[in-house]
Design a protein around this motif. Structure first.
Motif, PDB file in Angstrom:
ATOM      1  N   ILE A  63      24.376  23.920  17.294  1.00 18.10           N
ATOM      2  CA  ILE A  63      23.743  22.817  18.090  1.00 18.10           C
ATOM      3  C   ILE A  63      24.843  22.354  19.288  1.00 18.10           C
ATOM      4  O   ILE A  63      24.114  22.370  20.276  1.00 18.10           O
ATOM      5  N   ALA A  64      26.074  22.501  19.301  1.00 20.83           N
ATOM      6  CA  ALA A  64      26.619  22.202  20.379  1.00 20.83           C
ATOM      7  C   ALA A  64      27.891  23.103  20.539  1.00 20.83           C
ATOM      8  O   ALA A  64      28.615  23.533  19.330  1.00 20.83           O
ATOM      9  N   ILE A  65      28.536  23.494  21.547  1.00 23.28           N
ATOM     10  CA  ILE A  65      30.023  24.477  21.732  1.00 23.28           C
ATOM     11  C   ILE A  65      30.338  24.013  23.008  1.00 23.28           C
ATOM     12  O   ILE A  65      29.944  23.390  23.948  1.00 23.28           O
ATOM     13  N   LYS A  66      31.817  23.828  22.580  1.00 21.04           N
ATOM     14  CA  LYS A  66      32.617  23.629  23.966  1.00 21.04           C
ATOM     15  C   LYS A  66      32.498  24.689  24.870  1.00 21.04           C
ATOM     16  O   LYS A  66      32.299  25.754  24.981  1.00 21.04           O
ATOM     17  N   LYS A  67      32.585  24.075  26.262  1.00 15.95           N
ATOM     18  CA  LYS A  67      32.105  24.945  27.284  1.00 15.95           C
ATOM     19  C   LYS A  67      33.318  26.301  27.431  1.00 15.95           C
ATOM     20  O   LYS A  67      32.737  27.275  27.827  1.00 15.95           O
ATOM     21  N   ASP A  68      34.284  25.997  27.479  1.00 13.46           N
ATOM     22  CA  ASP A  68      35.508  27.008  27.601  1.00 13.46           C
ATOM     23  C   ASP A  68      35.221  28.024  26.533  1.00 13.46           C
ATOM     24  O   ASP A  68      35.484  29.072  26.602  1.00 13.46           O
ATOM     25  N   THR A  69      34.783  27.731  25.288  1.00 13.60           N
ATOM     26  CA  THR A  69      34.804  28.711  24.152  1.00 13.60           C
ATOM     27  C   THR A  69      33.546  29.414  24.430  1.00 13.60           C
ATOM     28  O   THR A  69      33.591  30.508  24.311  1.00 13.60           O
TER      29      THR A  69
ATOM     30  N   ASP B  47      27.118  23.223  13.207  1.00  7.71           N
ATOM     31  CA  ASP B  47      26.614  22.457  14.245  1.00  7.71           C
ATOM     32  C   ASP B  47      27.255  22.018  15.483  1.00  7.71           C
ATOM     33  O   ASP B  47      26.967  21.646  16.388  1.00  7.71           O
ATOM     34  N   PHE B  48      28.559  22.760  15.392  1.00 11.67           N
ATOM     35  CA  PHE B  48      29.546  22.526  16.620  1.00 11.67           C
ATOM     36  C   PHE B  48      30.523  23.716  16.340  1.00 11.67           C
ATOM     37  O   PHE B  48      31.241  23.788  15.217  1.00 11.67           O
ATOM     38  N   ILE B  49      30.798  24.338  17.656  1.00 10.31           N
ATOM     39  CA  ILE B  49      31.947  25.106  17.708  1.00 10.31           C
ATOM     40  C   ILE B  49      33.084  24.791  18.552  1.00 10.31           C
ATOM     41  O   ILE B  49      32.665  24.558  19.824  1.00 10.31           O
ATOM     42  N   GLY B  50      34.237  24.436  18.111  1.00 10.00           N
ATOM     43  CA  GLY B  50      34.990  24.013  18.831  1.00 10.00           C
ATOM     44  C   GLY B  50      35.824  24.966  19.496  1.00 10.00           C
ATOM     45  O   GLY B  50      35.600  25.667  20.691  1.00 10.00           O
ATOM     46  N   SER B  51      37.111  25.346  19.286  1.00  9.54           N
ATOM     47  CA  SER B  51      38.025  26.149  19.849  1.00  9.54           C
ATOM     48  C   SER B  51      37.571  27.527  19.629  1.00  9.54           C
ATOM     49  O   SER B  51      37.882  28.603  20.367  1.00  9.54           O
ATOM     50  N   GLY B  52      36.848  27.673  18.522  1.00 12.22           N
ATOM     51  CA  GLY B  52      36.309  29.372  18.335  1.00 12.22           C
ATOM     52  C   GLY B  52      37.337  29.937  17.296  1.00 12.22           C
ATOM     53  O   GLY B  52      36.851  31.086  17.043  1.00 12.22           O
ATOM     54  N   GLU B  53      38.339  29.139  16.844  1.00 15.58           N
ATOM     55  CA  GLU B  53      39.221  29.801  15.883  1.00 15.58           C
ATOM     56  C   GLU B  53      38.471  30.245  14.623  1.00 15.58           C
ATOM     57  O   GLU B  53      38.597  31.459  14.264  1.00 15.58           O
TER      58      GLU B  53
ATOM     59  N   PHE C 162      23.712  22.214  23.557  1.00 15.17           N
ATOM     60  CA  PHE C 162      24.496  21.423  24.150  1.00 15.17           C
ATOM     61  C   PHE C 162      25.714  21.995  24.458  1.00 15.17           C
ATOM     62  O   PHE C 162      26.581  22.638  23.662  1.00 15.17           O
ATOM     63  N   LYS C 163      26.013  21.898  25.726  1.00 11.53           N
ATOM     64  CA  LYS C 163      27.457  22.533  26.241  1.00 11.53           C
ATOM     65  C   LYS C 163      28.518  21.490  26.412  1.00 11.53           C
ATOM     66  O   LYS C 163      28.145  20.378  27.219  1.00 11.53           O
ATOM     67  N   VAL C 164      29.617  21.244  25.635  1.00  9.65           N
ATOM     68  CA  VAL C 164      30.487  20.153  25.685  1.00  9.65           C
ATOM     69  C   VAL C 164      31.637  20.414  26.777  1.00  9.65           C
ATOM     70  O   VAL C 164      32.259  21.381  26.476  1.00  9.65           O
ATOM     71  N   LEU C 165      31.745  19.703  27.861  1.00  6.64           N
ATOM     72  CA  LEU C 165      32.584  19.836  28.610  1.00  6.64           C
ATOM     73  C   LEU C 165      33.886  18.877  28.291  1.00  6.64           C
ATOM     74  O   LEU C 165      34.017  18.160  27.399  1.00  6.64           O
ATOM     75  N   LYS C 166      35.105  19.022  29.175  1.00  2.00           N
ATOM     76  CA  LYS C 166      36.167  18.249  28.889  1.00  2.00           C
ATOM     77  C   LYS C 166      36.002  16.857  29.625  1.00  2.00           C
ATOM     78  O   LYS C 166      35.549  17.055  30.875  1.00  2.00           O
ATOM     79  N   GLY C 167      36.030  15.962  29.069  1.00  2.00           N
ATOM     80  CA  GLY C 167      35.552  14.459  29.641  1.00  2.00           C
ATOM     81  C   GLY C 167      36.241  13.933  30.687  1.00  2.00           C
ATOM     82  O   GLY C 167      35.625  13.548  31.637  1.00  2.00           O
ATOM     83  N   ILE C 168      37.669  14.565  30.761  1.00  2.69           N
ATOM     84  CA  ILE C 168      38.340  14.132  32.088  1.00  2.69           C
ATOM     85  C   ILE C 168      38.377  15.231  33.143  1.00  2.69           C
ATOM     86  O   ILE C 168      38.052  15.390  34.306  1.00  2.69           O
TER      87      ILE C 168
ATOM     88  N   SER D 139      14.420  23.659  17.629  1.00  6.82           N
ATOM     89  CA  SER D 139      14.464  24.536  18.842  1.00  6.82           C
ATOM     90  C   SER D 139      15.369  25.659  19.159  1.00  6.82           C
ATOM     91  O   SER D 139      15.165  26.588  19.752  1.00  6.82           O
ATOM     92  N   LEU D 140      16.518  25.603  18.327  1.00 10.05           N
ATOM     93  CA  LEU D 140      17.433  26.798  18.104  1.00 10.05           C
ATOM     94  C   LEU D 140      16.473  27.793  17.495  1.00 10.05           C
ATOM     95  O   LEU D 140      16.713  29.196  17.867  1.00 10.05           O
ATOM     96  N   LEU D 141      15.633  27.648  16.521  1.00 12.29           N
ATOM     97  CA  LEU D 141      15.144  28.716  15.955  1.00 12.29           C
ATOM     98  C   LEU D 141      13.957  29.291  16.883  1.00 12.29           C
ATOM     99  O   LEU D 141      13.573  30.494  16.832  1.00 12.29           O
ATOM    100  N   ILE D 142      13.368  28.513  17.330  1.00 11.96           N
ATOM    101  CA  ILE D 142      12.157  28.846  18.028  1.00 11.96           C
ATOM    102  C   ILE D 142      12.690  29.760  19.410  1.00 11.96           C
ATOM    103  O   ILE D 142      12.310  30.873  19.799  1.00 11.96           O
ATOM    104  N   ASN D 143      13.638  29.366  19.921  1.00  9.43           N
ATOM    105  CA  ASN D 143      14.447  30.303  21.002  1.00  9.43           C
ATOM    106  C   ASN D 143      15.042  31.454  20.497  1.00  9.43           C
ATOM    107  O   ASN D 143      14.742  32.549  21.217  1.00  9.43           O
TER     108      ASN D 143
END
Length: 285
Positions: free
Chosen positions: A184-190, A153-159, A204-210, A73-77
């Motif tokens: 595939i996924a990335i932290k929302k704030d990043t 597959d995942f971008i966390g802090s972006g560092e 997927f946009k990954v939010l802070k769980g709390i 789906s990433l490739l298609i988009n």
């Protein structure tokens, strides 16, 4: 917990697995059993089990079988927005220079995308080349119609992303002019920090769980509940309390990011805790 609370927790846990389709995952039995044992090994009261269930409802479980559809789906988009018939796509993993000769998740994603190109609409229009180290990147004769995609597959802090882009810029500024990011996924704030500079494709946009699902005193109270659990069961968890840099992430992939709450992946329990976490993060070789 008393027997009524244990029964309530297990009932809700089963509902979550049904609603999220987790019973179709390859190893769901092991994960389910581990989370079930939370009721006797980790959880002490109702507030704790309600918080864990709350986090699980927002949890992203990306198993090996999920990579195919997510990468496709990433490739298609991405390719649907390319206009040039003779576009060359160069894929490069999001890595630091010191890790360029190690096997990283970005290399796996890049290889999978290359194998999927022929399965997508108009995929034959493009030439796809996966490049896995900075040395080979220097050899590219980059044309104006070409595109460099940074993949993971995942971008966390972006560092790591920032270091990767800095190194690429030092090699050839032309490579940055038509740069895209696929993950595939990335932290929302990043995502919010870098989306104004680069075009980012993600599933997927990954939010802070709390923090991102609560307000005011609820945030403070639930963080304290989680830290109480951590202090009770872990040895030396301070660096990863609430996830690395307090990321509060709720995601597991082929390798669970350390941004995720450690109760889901960290196995460094105190001696009396006899448990395998549901999504263990094995140390790098």
């Amino acid at each position: 917990m008393n027997s009524e609370d244990i029964a309530a927790y297990l009932l809700e846990l089963d509902k979550i697995f049904e609603q999220k389709g987790w019973k179709q995952k390859e190893n769901y039995v092991e994960v389910y059993n581990s989370l079930s044992k939370f009721s006797e090994k980790i959880i002490k009261d109702k507030n704790e089990y309600l918080l864990i269930l709350e986090l699980l409802r927002e949890f992203h479980w990306i198993s090996l079988n999920d990579y195919y559809n997510n990468c496709r789906s990433l490739l298609i988009n991405f390719t649907s927005e390319l206009n040039c018939r003779n576009t060359n796509i160069y894929a490069f993993p999001i890595i630091k220079e010191k890790h360029q000769f190690k096997i990283k998740s970005g290399s796996f994603v890049s290889y999978l995308m290359k194998s999927l190109l022929e399965t997508i609409p108009n995929g034959q229009r493009f030439k796809f080349e996966d490049v896995n180290n900075f040395h080979d990147l220097k050899k590219i004769r980059f044309k104006n119609s070409d595109v460099l995609i940074l993949v993971d597959d995942f971008i966390g802090s972006g560092e790591t992303l920032n270091e990767c882009i800095k190194e690429i810029t030092n090699i050839n500024t032309q490579l940055i002019k038509n740069l895209k990011i696929l993950t595939i996924a990335i932290k929302k704030d990043t995502l919010e920090k870098i989306s104004d500079r680069y075009k980012i494709y993600y599933n997927f946009k990954v939010l802070k769980g709390i923090t991102d699902y609560n307000t005011g005193d609820e945030i403070v109270n639930k963080k304290q509940i989680m830290k109480t659990i951590e202090n009770r069961i872990f040895l030396g968890i301070k660096q990863y309390s609430l996830g690395f840099q307090e990321s509060e992430s709720l995601i597991t992939l082929l390798r669970t990011p350390d941004n995720t709450f450690p109760i889901f992946w960290n196995s460094k329990y105190k001696a009396k805790i006899d448990l395998i976490p549901p999504f263990p993060r094995y140390e790098k070789a």
